[in-house]
Motif scaffolding. Structure first.
Motif, mmCIF file in Angstrom:
data_model
loop_
_atom_site.group_PDB
_atom_site.id
_atom_site.type_symbol
_atom_site.label_atom_id
_atom_site.label_comp_id
_atom_site.label_asym_id
_atom_site.label_seq_id
_atom_site.Cartn_x
_atom_site.Cartn_y
_atom_site.Cartn_z
ATOM 1 N N LEU A 198 0.835 -1.201 0.000
ATOM 2 C CA LEU A 198 0.000 0.000 0.000
ATOM 3 C C LEU A 198 0.875 1.259 0.000
ATOM 4 O O LEU A 198 0.601 2.222 -0.711
ATOM 5 C CB LEU A 198 -0.931 -0.024 1.217
ATOM 6 N N LEU A 201 2.175 1.809 -3.464
ATOM 7 C CA LEU A 201 1.124 2.361 -4.325
ATOM 8 C C LEU A 201 0.983 3.862 -4.090
ATOM 9 O O LEU A 201 0.937 4.654 -5.038
ATOM 10 C CB LEU A 201 -0.202 1.645 -4.046
ATOM 11 N N ILE A 202 0.939 4.258 -2.826
ATOM 12 C CA ILE A 202 0.784 5.666 -2.479
ATOM 13 C C ILE A 202 1.990 6.475 -2.950
ATOM 14 O O ILE A 202 1.853 7.588 -3.455
ATOM 15 C CB ILE A 202 0.557 5.824 -0.960
ATOM 16 N N ILE A 205 1.541 7.135 -6.584
ATOM 17 C CA ILE A 205 0.501 8.130 -6.824
ATOM 18 C C ILE A 205 1.047 9.539 -6.613
ATOM 19 O O ILE A 205 0.889 10.414 -7.451
ATOM 20 C CB ILE A 205 -0.699 7.892 -5.884
ATOM 21 N N TYR A 208 3.740 10.470 -9.259
ATOM 22 C CA TYR A 208 3.114 10.772 -10.533
ATOM 23 C C TYR A 208 2.554 12.190 -10.532
ATOM 24 O O TYR A 208 2.721 12.945 -11.463
ATOM 25 C CB TYR A 208 2.010 9.753 -10.783
ATOM 26 N N MET A 224 4.448 3.316 -13.915
ATOM 27 C CA MET A 224 3.304 2.417 -13.735
ATOM 28 C C MET A 224 3.697 1.274 -12.817
ATOM 29 O O MET A 224 4.758 0.693 -12.951
ATOM 30 C CB MET A 224 2.874 1.828 -15.091
ATOM 31 N N LEU A 225 2.796 0.967 -11.923
ATOM 32 C CA LEU A 225 3.095 -0.174 -11.024
ATOM 33 C C LEU A 225 2.938 -1.480 -11.785
ATOM 34 O O LEU A 225 1.976 -1.662 -12.488
ATOM 35 C CB LEU A 225 2.119 -0.154 -9.836
ATOM 36 N N VAL B 86 -7.675 6.218 3.152
ATOM 37 C CA VAL B 86 -7.949 5.174 2.181
ATOM 38 C C VAL B 86 -9.392 4.709 2.348
ATOM 39 O O VAL B 86 -9.900 4.659 3.469
ATOM 40 C CB VAL B 86 -6.976 3.993 2.402
ATOM 41 N N ASP B 147 -7.969 9.432 -2.138
ATOM 42 C CA ASP B 147 -7.247 9.153 -3.386
ATOM 43 C C ASP B 147 -7.014 7.676 -3.651
ATOM 44 O O ASP B 147 -6.697 7.278 -4.764
ATOM 45 C CB ASP B 147 -5.860 9.818 -3.347
ATOM 46 N N VAL B 148 -7.099 6.883 -2.584
ATOM 47 C CA VAL B 148 -6.725 5.474 -2.704
ATOM 48 C C VAL B 148 -7.854 4.587 -2.199
ATOM 49 O O VAL B 148 -8.471 4.887 -1.179
ATOM 50 C CB VAL B 148 -5.455 5.183 -1.877
ATOM 51 N N ILE B 150 -9.193 0.418 -1.516
ATOM 52 C CA ILE B 150 -8.914 -1.015 -1.428
ATOM 53 C C ILE B 150 -10.158 -1.743 -1.882
ATOM 54 O O ILE B 150 -11.241 -1.529 -1.334
ATOM 55 C CB ILE B 150 -8.575 -1.403 0.023
ATOM 56 N N LYS B 171 -7.157 7.820 -7.382
ATOM 57 C CA LYS B 171 -5.907 7.792 -8.151
ATOM 58 C C LYS B 171 -5.214 6.435 -8.114
ATOM 59 O O LYS B 171 -4.374 6.149 -8.965
ATOM 60 C CB LYS B 171 -4.955 8.858 -7.621
ATOM 61 N N GLY B 172 -5.532 5.639 -7.114
ATOM 62 C CA GLY B 172 -4.902 4.328 -7.015
ATOM 63 C C GLY B 172 -5.847 3.302 -6.434
ATOM 64 O O GLY B 172 -6.660 3.626 -5.572
ATOM 65 N N ILE B 173 -5.762 2.080 -6.922
ATOM 66 C CA ILE B 173 -6.611 0.998 -6.435
ATOM 67 C C ILE B 173 -5.751 -0.197 -6.042
ATOM 68 O O ILE B 173 -4.916 -0.639 -6.828
ATOM 69 C CB ILE B 173 -7.613 0.546 -7.520
ATOM 70 N N MET B 174 -5.947 -0.669 -4.824
ATOM 71 C CA MET B 174 -5.324 -1.918 -4.423
ATOM 72 C C MET B 174 -6.398 -2.984 -4.590
ATOM 73 O O MET B 174 -7.367 -3.025 -3.831
ATOM 74 C CB MET B 174 -4.873 -1.826 -2.975
ATOM 75 N N GLU B 185 -5.647 5.166 -18.069
ATOM 76 C CA GLU B 185 -4.202 4.993 -17.922
ATOM 77 C C GLU B 185 -3.577 5.665 -16.702
ATOM 78 O O GLU B 185 -2.601 5.174 -16.155
ATOM 79 C CB GLU B 185 -3.506 5.525 -19.175
ATOM 80 N N HIS B 186 -4.126 6.798 -16.315
ATOM 81 C CA HIS B 186 -3.475 7.552 -15.239
ATOM 82 C C HIS B 186 -3.793 6.991 -13.849
ATOM 83 O O HIS B 186 -3.248 7.450 -12.854
ATOM 84 C CB HIS B 186 -3.855 9.032 -15.313
ATOM 85 N N ILE B 187 -4.682 6.013 -13.789
ATOM 86 C CA ILE B 187 -5.002 5.381 -12.499
ATOM 87 C C ILE B 187 -4.079 4.200 -12.267
ATOM 88 O O ILE B 187 -3.913 3.354 -13.140
ATOM 89 C CB ILE B 187 -6.459 4.862 -12.474
ATOM 90 N N ARG B 188 -3.473 4.160 -11.123
ATOM 91 C CA ARG B 188 -2.559 3.065 -10.785
ATOM 92 C C ARG B 188 -3.332 1.934 -10.114
ATOM 93 O O ARG B 188 -4.063 2.188 -9.154
ATOM 94 C CB ARG B 188 -1.512 3.585 -9.802
ATOM 95 N N HIS B 190 -2.875 -1.812 -8.306
ATOM 96 C CA HIS B 190 -1.954 -2.828 -7.801
ATOM 97 C C HIS B 190 -2.763 -4.048 -7.401
ATOM 98 O O HIS B 190 -3.623 -3.970 -6.540
ATOM 99 C CB HIS B 190 -1.155 -2.278 -6.620
#
Lengths: 225, 225
Positions: A198, A201-202, A205, A208, A224-225, B86, B147-148, B150, B171-174, B185-188, B190
Motif C-alpha cells: 500500500l 502504491l501511495i 501516486i 506521478y 506504472m506499477l 484510504v 485518493d486510494v 482497497i 488515483k490508485g486501487i489496491m 491509464e493515469h489510475i494506478r 496494484h
DNA sequence: TAGATTGTTAATCGATTAACAATC
DNA sequence: TAGATTGTTAATCGATTAACAATC
C-alpha cells in the motif's frame, strides 16, 4: 515428469490463466486464441504463447487453444486434482480473516489447522478449523503432513515461528509479516507485506502527481506499477 | 521536486528500507553500511547502494549512511509527514479483516471510510470506521478527498466498482479481486491476489519436489520464488 | 596515512515483445 | 487454397550484481 526451467514470472501467471480457462469452459467456449486471452487477463499475447510453450506445443496453428484440454492441463500442472492442506500460524486480526476467507473459491487449497498462543483460542474450532497450541505445532505439522504455512504472527516472533515451521518439516511459507525470515535454502518463502504494498502504491501516486506538475511530463509510464 | 525515473523494483523496496531505518534509529544506532543493511533486509548490498543513488549521494564513503538523516529522507519521500486516507470498498470477509488490521503500525495510512451494499452495515461504525452505501460512494470519495481505494468486493461487481472509483476521482486501487479491472491509464492499479500467490507457492513446492526425484537436480535455485 | 565503504561502470541475467516462418 | 494463429527467433528492456576507482 514436470518440465524444467519454468521462469518465476511464468509460474505466477499460471493460476490466472487457469482461472480464466475455467470461466471459458463454464461459459461453453471450445476454443480461445492467445489474442482473446490477452484481452481478458491483460498479459501480452506473445507472453502468453511463450508461457504456454514452456510446457510444450499446447495449441494448434490457425486455430488457437482447445479450452477444455488446456484447462485440464493446467489443472494437473497446478495440482488441482488433490487437496492441499495449509496451516495458519497466528490467529489474530489477519489470521482470522484468512480463516474466514479460506481460499474456498473453487481451488483445492484449504486451511486445515490453526496455531496460536492464546489460551482462549486453543482447543476451539474457528470457521470449522481446529486451533492448536503453538507448543503442539511441530508435532501436528508432522502428524497432519502439512507442507505449507501462512505466517500471520506479530513481527517479534516471526523468526521463532519460522524456525519451528522448519522443524515441523514445512516446505513453503507465505509470510505476511514485514520481517524477512531466514530459513534453509530448500524452503520457499513468499512475502506478502500488505502495508508495504500500500505504501508503494501511495508513493507512485504522489510521485506521478509531482511529475505532472514538473517541467516535463513525458515518460509517465515509467512509473506504472 | 521529486527525482525522475525511479525503477518500480526500487520503489517497492523503499518501505522496507524505511522500516528498518526506523528500527535502527529506535535502537540508538547512528550509522549503517550497505553491507549491514543487506543482511537485515535480505537485499544485495550493491542493489541497496544503487537504489539509494537514484535519490542522490546519501552516504559518506568510508563511513556508510547516517541512520537519522536517511530515515528522515525516506520519511519525506514516502509522505510519512501527512496522513493518507484510504477507502475500503466491500466490507465482507477480507474487508472486515483489513479494517481490523488498518495498517496501523506506525505508518501514516488509515482506512477512513468503508462502503458496502448490505443494509445492516450501512450507517454503522466498524472498528471506528463509518460504513456508507455504495450509492454514496462517488459523492463521499470526492467529499472526503480520498485518493486510494482497497477493492475487496465479489469478482462479479469488481469492474463496476472500479468504474465508480474512477468516477469518484480515485488515483490508485489496491485490487484484492482476481479480476484485472480496466481503468484509465493515469489510475494506478496494484493487484494482490492472495489465492493466486498461494497457488503459485504450492506450484513451486511441488515442482521442486518433482525435480528432486528426477534424474538431474542441479539448477534448483532457478525455481526459487 | 591506512582502512572502510560509497557510488558507478560494465557485465550479466531474466522477462517482455515485435515480427514472422511454420503450419493447421 | 486462403486465412488465421501458433511457436520461436531476435531485439529490447529492466533489474541485479561483481568489481573497483573515488574518497571520506
Amino acid at each position: 515428469m514436470v518440465e524444467k526451467k519454468i521462469p518465476k514470472a511464468t509460474a505466477r501467471r499460471l493460476p490466472l490463466y487457469y482461472r480464466y480457462l475455467r470461466f471459458l469452459y463454464e461459459a461453453g467456449k471450445e476454443r480461445i486464441s492467445s489474442a482473446k486471452l490477452s484481452e481478458a487477463v491483460k498479459v501480452d499475447s506473445a507472453t502468453i504463447r511463450r508461457d504456454f510453450s514452456y510446457f510444450g506445443a499446447l495449441g494448434k496453428r490457425g486455430y488457437g487453444y482447445d479450452v477444455e484440454a488446456l484447462m485440464n492441463f493446467f489443472s494437473k500442472t497446478l495440482n488441482q486434482d488433490r487437496l492441499t492442506n495449509v496451516a495458519l500460524i497466528g490467529v489474530g486480526n489477519l489470521g482470522q480473516a484468512l480463516l474466514n476467507y479460506n481460499f474456498r473459491r473453487n481451488n483445492n487449497i484449504r486451511i486445515s489447522a490453526g496455531f496460536d498462543v492464546k489460551e482462549e483460542l486453543i482447543g476451539t474450532i474457528q470457521q470449522g478449523v481446529p486451533i492448536y497450541s503453538i507448543n503442539e505445532m511441530v508435532e501436528q505439522l508432522d502428524l497432519q503432513q502439512i507442507d505449507v504455512a501462512i505466517l500471520t504472527v506479530p513481527s517479534d516472533i516471526a523468526q521463532d515461528m519460522a524456525n519451528k515451521l522448519v522443524e515441523g518439516g514445512i516446505k513453503g511459507i507465505m509470510n505476511f509479516t514485514p520481517i524477512r525470515v531466514t530459513v534453509p535454502e530448500h524452503i520457499r518463502v513468499h512475502n506478502v507485506d500488505l502495508t508495504n504494498e500500500l505504501q508503494t502504491l501511495i508513493y507512485f501516486i504522489n510521485y506521478y502527481q509531482d511529475m505532472e506538475n514538473s517541467d516535463d511530463d513525458e515518460d509517465l509510464d515509467d512509473f506504472m506499477l
